[in-house]
Design an enzyme around this catalytic site. Structure first.
Site, PDB file in Angstrom:
ATOM      1  N   GLU A 250      -0.599 -13.879   0.880  1.00 31.46           N
ATOM      2  CA  GLU A 250      -0.474 -15.184   1.547  1.00 31.46           C
ATOM      3  C   GLU A 250       0.649 -16.034   0.972  1.00 31.46           C
ATOM      4  OE1 GLU A 250      -3.355 -13.728   0.925  1.00 31.46           O
ATOM      5  OE2 GLU A 250      -4.274 -13.584   2.912  1.00 31.46           O
TER       6      GLU A 250
ATOM      7  N   HIS B 150     -16.144 -17.087   3.559  1.00 34.54           N
ATOM      8  CA  HIS B 150     -15.391 -16.953   4.816  1.00 34.54           C
ATOM      9  C   HIS B 150     -15.766 -17.989   5.872  1.00 34.54           C
ATOM     10  CE1 HIS B 150     -14.521 -13.050   3.024  1.00 34.54           C
ATOM     11  NE2 HIS B 150     -13.531 -12.914   3.876  1.00 34.54           N
TER      12      HIS B 150
END
Lengths: 333, 339
Positions: free
Chosen positions: A60, A129
């Protein structure tokens, strides 16, 4: 007007902007042949090729940094971060670089970058998540944070964001991808930083954004059945923030609550409540309330997950209390 | 402990000197000017004219000038926070750099960035960045962009020993290696990340070998030797411009001063070690080599010293006389309006 899902609306925006401007590229994990983890970019690599739809490693910081470097040198990248939870391992690039570069270098550099990522709970995705973290970025001056709550806004705001010269965190929502709605075909641009009144009402203002727009509208319908007329304001954009639309509504209804999926403490609602009391104190008949996610990591079990997430029932109950003059209680209760 | 370079840039039949006398004169001028500039920055910091952190390149002049000189006008340079010399070597006006250190409106970043955030769009110097390793992912993007736009631009990305231990180094190296981007990763090993010796922070001390994990050819050069640095960087640049992909060049050098002006640099290094490196001074070595080769004279050196003193003196004067940024510019450039 054609009906599209939120996912299809995003895809249409990407396709149209890529057709319109060769400088636009999409990069991220699994955006190519896999079609995107949430299938937003499905079919785009077939149409635009892997020169413009770029599969990246799981990295990322590398993805966002690559977007910034490309944006500074003439491209208009869209970076997809698979979920906002993973943004945390790349957030240094967004906060310390993207949001600083234009200002820190006195306007000599621009970062026309869009970082797209879904926020919020899915179905039993559990603690790591399911987070709602856009407020971390909305705190930072130097970038925009926008979060469309309808398919039409998903398309119109993404197209606007791609054409904008500022770094933008574009917040989608896991449970909105399958939601359908009318979406104007072709050139449909929604300005950033403009809230919209989704439902007119006179008794109470419910301010919200993203997935909670739909949940709040459902609650408003239920409240209407009980004789409570709620106005629903969709912020659409956390920064720049359109507080005027919120204040205009509050001056009419004299009561306001903020509904958000994320945690209550230090959340978006905290900021909105602060601004309402600073700017419309004399118009208030009741403390500004916050209806938000419970302050725990989101648990896996279906009953616990539901209990921790704002619901239509929860909103109806709390707003009824507001209109009846019952005072709010502490967050942990 | 002083590490000796196992690999030197004189290997592989590289010519020792191919520069013209003018090029050598200019290289010497840049090295001397950077040193004078940094000495002056130190002085002005101690006189409270310069604030914040202030990281100096003294001792690294050959490592800096030898790396920047081979770059073409259309190449991009990305750097970190010890970058005064990097932007000066690129040709940015010393007065505008000094004014930035002073926090004045005439500075390269209008007094918004300071010592760690120098920028020069015209010379494609894309900034100094203050988070260790944080500048490296940008080089993925500039490399990608150069390739996408089908140019022969190369990105020179400065990084340093401390950054080889952080995640962004590895993510960047992997993506640059994977996509064979036109990037020259230039690793300035000045032996210490703040007070941490390389051997105390990195599992391997041959830092150039970290590139092996990413399929990027690499070598280590003597960063105190201008010619060794420049030869290696010429080859690395050429390779990238040809489309043959990235390289990493580790330059073994030393900062004579502390990590920043606020650090005396003595608690973690011995006087003997500092002295050993000073004996290999990059400017002294350069002068010896070009004198012996009969390419420049003592007079040339002296002229450069006078010119450097004059330019640095003028830079200080310019900075001193420049106003602070106007208060009503506080919010300027936070966002690009009406895009």
């Amino acid at each position: 007007m054609p009906e599209l899902t939120y996912r299809e609306a995003l895809r249409e925006a990407l396709r149209e902007e890529m057709q319109r401007d060769d400088r636009v590229i999409l990069m991220g994990e699994e955006v190519g042949s896999f079609g995107g983890s949430y299938k937003v970019s499905q079919g785009l690599v077939e149409e635009f090729g892997d020169r413009r739809i770029i599969d990246t490693p799981i990295a990322e910081e590398g993805i966002i940094g690559a977007g910034i470097g490309a944006a500074m040198t003439g491209l208009r990248p869209v970076c997809e971060i698979m979920t906002i939870n993973f943004l945390l391992v790349g957030i240094d690039q967004l906060v310390n670089n993207a949001a600083k570069i234009p200002y820190m270098f006195n306007g000599h550099a621009r970062v026309p970058l869009v970082v797209r990522t879904p926020s919020g709970a899915g179905h039993q995705l559990s603690c790591q998540h399911s987070q709602v973290l856009e407020v971390w970025c909305a705190y930072v001056p130097g970038m925009y944070v926008v979060a469309p709550g309808t398919p039409a806004d998903a398309k119109g705001m993404l197209k606007t964001a791609i054409r904008d010269d500022n770094p933008i965190l574009f917040v989608e929502n896991v449970l909105l991808y399958n939601e359908s709605g009318e979406v104007p075909a072709g050139e449909h641009l929604v300005p950033l930083g403009q809230a919209v009144v989704r439902r007119k009402g006179s008794d109470v203002t419910l301010v919200t954004y993203s997935r909670m727009v739909g949940v709040t509208l459902q609650a408003a319908e239920r409240l209407a059945g009980d004789g409570i007329d709620a106005e629903v304001v969709d912020l659409r954009s956390l920064r720049p923030l359109d507080i005027e639309t919120v204040l205009g509504s509050v001056r009419k209804t004299n009561r306001a609550a903020f509904v958000e999926e994320g945690w209550r403490s230090y959340g978006v609602g905290a900021e909105i409540a602060a601004q309402i009391q600073e700017l419309a104190f004399d118009d208030l008949d009741h403390p500004v309330e916050r209806i938000a996610g419970k302050e725990v990591p989101l648990p896996y079990a279906t009953n616990l997950e539901a209990a921790a997430t704002p619901s239509v029932d929860g909103i109806v109950e709390r707003v009824t209390g507001m209109v009846e003059g019952r005072r709010p209680v502490a967050a942990s209760a | 402990m002083v590490q000796q370079a196992e690999k030197t840039a004189t290997k592989g039949g590289r010519p020792r000197i191919h520069e013209s006398a003018d090029e050598l004169r200019h290289a010497h001028y840049l090295m001397v000017m950077i040193r004078r500039f940094e000495e002056k920055a130190f002085e002005m910091y101690t006189r409270a004219k310069i604030g914040g952190y202030c990281h100096l390149n003294i001792g690294e002049e050959a490592a800096v000038v030898g790396a920047v000189m081979p770059m073409r006008e259309n190449d991009w340079i990305i750097s970190y926070y010890r970058e005064h010399g990097h932007i000066l070597a690129r040709g940015t006006e010393p007065a505008a750099v000094m004014a930035e250190l002073y926090g004045r409106e005439t500075g390269v970043a209008g007094g918004r960035g300071g010592s760690m955030h120098l920028f020069d769009a015209e010379r494609r110097f894309l900034g100094g960045y203050g988070i260790v390793g944080g500048q490296m992912p940008l080089a993925i993007g500039t490399g990608l962009s150069s390739k996408y736009r089908q140019t022969d631009e190369v990105t020179l990305c400065f990084t340093a020993d401390g950054a080889t231990n952080i995640g962004s180094f590895h993510e960047s190296m992997n993506m640059i290696g994977l996509w064979k981007l036109p990037v020259v990763m230039y690793l300035v090993n000045n032996q210490y990340g703040m007070g941490m010796a390389v051997a105390r922070a990195s599992a391997i001390t041959d830092l150039w070998r970290k590139a092996d994990g990413y399929g990027i050819p690499s070598e280590r050069v003597d960063g105190m030797d201008f010619f060794a640095v420049k030869r290696a960087m010429e080859q690395a640049r050429e390779r990238a411009a040809r489309g043959d992909g990235p390289s990493l060049v580790e330059s073994n050098t030393y900062r004579y001063r502390g990590h920043s002006v606020a650090d005396a640099g003595r608690s973690y290094r011995t006087a003997e070690e500092i002295q050993e490196w000073r004996e290999r001074d990059p400017i002294g070595q350069f002068e010896k080599v070009v004198l012996e080769a009969g390419l420049l004279s003592e007079d040339d050196f002296h002229e450069n010293e006078l010119a450097a003193d004059r330019v640095v003196g003028e830079a200080v004067e310019f900075a001193d006389q420049s106003p602070q940024p106007a208060l009503d510019t506080l919010y300027e450039h936070l966002y690009v309006a009406d895009s």
